[in-house]
Design an enzyme around this catalytic site. Structure first.
Site, PDB file in Angstrom:
ATOM      1  N   GLY A 172       0.777  -1.224   0.000  1.00 53.19           N
ATOM      2  CA  GLY A 172       0.000   0.000   0.000  1.00 53.19           C
ATOM      3  C   GLY A 172       0.812   1.279   0.000  1.00 53.19           C
ATOM      4  O   GLY A 172       0.256   2.365  -0.177  1.00 53.19           O
ATOM      5  N   LYS A 228       3.052   2.419  -2.238  1.00 50.82           N
ATOM      6  CA  LYS A 228       2.998   3.074  -3.544  1.00 50.82           C
ATOM      7  C   LYS A 228       1.595   3.603  -3.816  1.00 50.82           C
ATOM      8  O   LYS A 228       1.427   4.706  -4.333  1.00 50.82           O
ATOM      9  CB  LYS A 228       3.413   2.098  -4.652  1.00 50.82           C
ATOM     10  CG  LYS A 228       4.876   1.773  -4.651  1.00 50.82           C
ATOM     11  CD  LYS A 228       5.205   0.843  -5.805  1.00 50.82           C
ATOM     12  CE  LYS A 228       6.584   0.266  -5.631  1.00 50.82           C
ATOM     13  NZ  LYS A 228       6.580  -1.163  -5.445  1.00 50.82           N
ATOM     14  N   ASP A 245      -7.908 -10.019 -10.574  1.00 43.72           N
ATOM     15  CA  ASP A 245      -6.757 -10.590 -11.253  1.00 43.72           C
ATOM     16  C   ASP A 245      -6.349  -9.620 -12.362  1.00 43.72           C
ATOM     17  O   ASP A 245      -7.134  -9.347 -13.268  1.00 43.72           O
ATOM     18  CB  ASP A 245      -7.131 -11.955 -11.836  1.00 43.72           C
ATOM     19  CG  ASP A 245      -5.997 -12.641 -12.571  1.00 43.72           C
ATOM     20  OD1 ASP A 245      -4.977 -11.986 -12.902  1.00 43.72           O
ATOM     21  OD2 ASP A 245      -6.126 -13.839 -12.840  1.00 43.72           O
ATOM     22  N   ASP A 263       2.718  -2.744 -11.072  1.00 46.97           N
ATOM     23  CA  ASP A 263       3.743  -3.029 -10.070  1.00 46.97           C
ATOM     24  C   ASP A 263       3.879  -4.552 -10.053  1.00 46.97           C
ATOM     25  O   ASP A 263       3.261  -5.237  -9.255  1.00 46.97           O
ATOM     26  CB  ASP A 263       3.295  -2.475  -8.724  1.00 46.97           C
ATOM     27  CG  ASP A 263       4.343  -2.601  -7.642  1.00 46.97           C
ATOM     28  OD1 ASP A 263       5.491  -2.994  -7.951  1.00 46.97           O
ATOM     29  OD2 ASP A 263       4.014  -2.327  -6.476  1.00 46.97           O
ATOM     30  N   CYS A 322      10.639  -4.945  -9.224  1.00 47.23           N
ATOM     31  CA  CYS A 322      11.829  -4.887  -8.375  1.00 47.23           C
ATOM     32  C   CYS A 322      12.779  -6.010  -8.758  1.00 47.23           C
ATOM     33  O   CYS A 322      12.975  -6.963  -8.011  1.00 47.23           O
ATOM     34  CB  CYS A 322      11.437  -4.967  -6.912  1.00 47.23           C
ATOM     35  SG  CYS A 322      10.556  -3.507  -6.378  1.00 47.23           S
TER      36      CYS A 322
END
Length: 191
Positions: A5, A7, A52, A69, A121
């Protein structure tokens, strides 16, 4: 430590400054609850949708801006580099397939002229440059833009594709984060 949460809360605040709203989606209900908690009282937050991302519930062309993300087994969830294949979504090949599906689905959600930011990441090429290159090859309605222009104070962050960014723990004091910005140029005949 991963704190879901963060971002979404940052983006909600930035959206509110622009008179816009932030409506994050999260696949896992328990994760959605954590994001909801992080967004409690945040200006610009509209709530969290459990969905989804490969089959989003929103109509094509709904959003001006979309952030993907993407999950990555090549790194801890934005918490530092881990050996490739060490996450919950399988190895880099399996993650790359999921990431491509997420990016392609998100591209459908962006209106023509809108912007899509792909972030993961990971420094693993199968999860970064290869994902973006393959989606761009399949989607003539997407154009890769220079995301490094939005990072003027971040030196030496050039990513593996021109205009992408790759941040490094040892160089930037951040997670090993990859960023690519795409703009949707026109409606896609495939949607």
């Amino acid at each position: 430590m991963r704190r879901p949460g963060r971002k979404a809360a940052l983006l909600a605040g930035l959206a509110a400054e622009q008179g816009a709203a932030d409506g994050p989606g999260e696949r896992q209900p328990h994760q959605a609850g954590l994001v909801r908690r992080a967004l409690a009282g945040a200006p610009g937050a509209t709530g969290v949708v459990v969905a989804d991302g490969t089959r989003p519930p929103w109509a094509p062309g709904t959003f001006d801006r979309v952030l993907v993300d993407a999950p990555s087994p090549g790194s801890a969830p934005c918490g530092g580099v881990r050996s490739p294949g060490g996450g919950g979504v399988g190895g880099p090949d399996r993650a790359g397939a999921l990431q491509r599906a997420l990016l392609a689905s998100a591209a459908d959600l962006v209106r023509p002229g809108g912007v899509l930011l792909y972030a993961t990441c990971s420094p693993v090429l199968a999860e970064t440059a290869e994902v973006v290159s393959e989606v761009l090859a399949d989607r003539p309605d997407l154009v890769l833009e220079d995301v490094t222009a939005a990072l003027p104070g971040v030196p030496d962050c050039a990513g593996p594709l021109p205009g992408t960014a790759q941040l490094w723990p040892h160089r930037h004091g951040t997670d090993a984060m990859f960023l690519a910005q795409l703009r949707r140029s026109e409606p896609f005949a495939g949607t």
